[in-house]
Write an enzyme that holds these catalytic residues in place. Structure first.
Site, PDB file in Angstrom:
ATOM      1  N   ASP A   1       5.965  -6.854  -9.504  1.00 24.23           N
ATOM      2  CA  ASP A   1       5.489  -5.988 -10.620  1.00 24.23           C
ATOM      3  C   ASP A   1       5.319  -4.564 -10.112  1.00 24.23           C
ATOM      4  O   ASP A   1       4.483  -3.961  -9.884  1.00 24.23           O
ATOM      5  CB  ASP A   1       3.966  -6.437 -11.203  1.00 24.23           C
TER       6      ASP A   1
ATOM      7  N   HIS B   1      -0.005  -5.905   1.151  1.00 25.11           N
ATOM      8  CA  HIS B   1      -0.238  -7.132   0.349  1.00 25.11           C
ATOM      9  C   HIS B   1       1.094  -7.621   0.175  1.00 25.11           C
ATOM     10  O   HIS B   1       1.479  -8.994   0.704  1.00 25.11           O
ATOM     11  CB  HIS B   1      -0.652  -6.757  -1.090  1.00 25.11           C
TER      12      HIS B   1
HETATM   13  O1  RIB Z   1      -4.015  -7.571  -5.359  1.00 22.19           O
HETATM   14  C1  RIB Z   1      -2.696  -6.888  -4.778  1.00 22.19           C
HETATM   15  C2  RIB Z   1      -1.449  -7.348  -5.494  1.00 22.19           C
HETATM   16  O2  RIB Z   1      -1.770  -6.936  -6.938  1.00 22.19           O
HETATM   17  C3  RIB Z   1      -0.196  -6.772  -4.981  1.00 22.19           C
HETATM   18  O3  RIB Z   1       0.647  -7.569  -5.432  1.00 22.19           O
HETATM   19  C4  RIB Z   1      -0.314  -5.321  -5.932  1.00 22.19           C
HETATM   20  O4  RIB Z   1       1.092  -5.159  -5.940  1.00 22.19           O
HETATM   21  C5  RIB Z   1      -0.780  -6.052  -7.171  1.00 22.19           C
HETATM   22  O5  RIB Z   1       0.357  -6.702  -7.912  1.00 22.19           O
HETATM   23 CA    CA Z   2       2.625  -6.739  -6.619  1.00 24.82          CA
END
Ligand code: RIB
Ligand code: CA
Length: 302
Positions: free
Chosen positions: A12, A239
């Site tokens: 996303d 992340h």
């Molecule tokens: O909490 C972090 C995640 O949520 C990551 O994947 C960020 O891109 C959002 O999608």
């Molecule tokens: Ca993400």
């Protein structure tokens, strides 16, 4: 890793997704079968457009299909994170894409690629798990064919980032997360327990990445803009880049096996509850953070 790992990346984009995609597209160890898009950080229209623009910008001439997935979960409230990722979901402008989405939708694409190489295709899930759960729904053959799902999501022994209990990807679609964790497909859960230990610092810029490649220059622009738009933020958490790094070097993480259940209602919506022992989910609890930054920087710098 001594062979190319076939992967489909469900994403996303999203600024950290973008860095993860840049890493994957540059990695000699990953064979990107394709990208599937999902609503999350931004609307499906934005996440899809961002994926197309990224591929067109840094993977010129390569065949990297982008298949469109779900705008949002089948039920429940849903919100985006433009306040974190910026206008359009990336915060920076990229040339309009000259490539179009794949003819198949995300569910058909995930199923097709998994069944094309049973036991040899992994899924790297960087957003809400709506597409992945739908691809598995009623299809034990697909569950059998997917070798592993690396999920960036959850907060097992630490607080969440949407509520004190929940991390964004899981909070957005807890129902699909439950379905994926119960599918029997081996899952590596890469949550805030480890991703909050991996970051690039504001002071490390403006050249967090070396070189003049389109990937390096774009990644530096994304981080520069992210820190400029959020003057109170000192760290850019890796992340989604950590999920890609873990697909390349699994030994970056230490984990405990568990059954993982997700709360779907009330205050604790999105909470990932681990029952340790035997189970299909490897919960990542330790990470070699120094090595992660080395892998991220080396794959994007050039
Ligand atoms: O909490 C972090 C995640 O949520 C990551 O994947 C960020 O891109 C959002 O999608
Ligand atoms: Ca993400």
């Amino acid at each position: 890793m001594n062979h190319m790992q076939r992967v489909v990346i469900d994403t996303d984009p999203g600024t950290d997704d973008a860095l993860a995609l840049l890493m994957a597209l540059n990695s000699p160890d990953l064979r990107i079968e394709g990208i599937t898009t999902v609503g999350g950080n931004a609307t499906l229209a934005d996440t899809t457009d961002n994926a197309l623009r990224l591929v067109d910008h840094v993977a010129v001439g390569r065949d990297v299909p982008v298949a469109v997935g779900a705008e949002r979960p089948a039920h429940g409230s849903f919100s985006h994170a433009y306040h974190i990722h910026g206008a359009g979901g990336l915060g920076v402008d990229l040339p309009a894409a000259s490539i179009a989405p794949h003819r198949a939708d995300a569910v058909e694409f995930l199923r097709d690629r998994a069944l094309a190489a049973p036991g040899r295709t992994a899924v790297i899930a960087l957003g809400p798990l709506t597409n992945v759960a739908a691809a598995l729904d009623g299809r034990p053959d697909v569950a059998q064919a997917i070798s592993e799902i690396l999920v960036m999501g959850g907060a097992v022994e630490v607080s969440g980032n949407v509520t004190p209990h929940a991390e964004f990807n899981i909070y957005e679609d807890p129902w699909s997360a439950n379905d994926v964790f119960a599918s029997g497909v081996p899952v590596t859960l890469i949550g805030l327990d480890v991703t909050h230990k991996t970051a690039l610092h504001r002071d490390g810029g403006p050249r967090w990445f070396e070189g003049t490649s389109r990937a390096a220059l774009l990644a530096n622009r994304i981080l520069s803009n992210s820190f400029r738009e959020r003057p109170d933020v000192q760290e850019f958490y890796l992340h989604d880049p950590l999920a890609v790094a873990a697909a390349i070097e699994p030994e970056l993480l230490t984990h405990r096996r568990a059954q993982v259940a997700v709360e779907t209602d009330g205050e604790e919506r999105g909470q990932t509850v681990a029952s340790y022992g035997d189970g299909p989910v490897k919960v990542a609890l330790g990470v070699d953070a120094v090595r992660v930054v080395e892998v991220v920087r080396s794959l994007i710098s050039n």
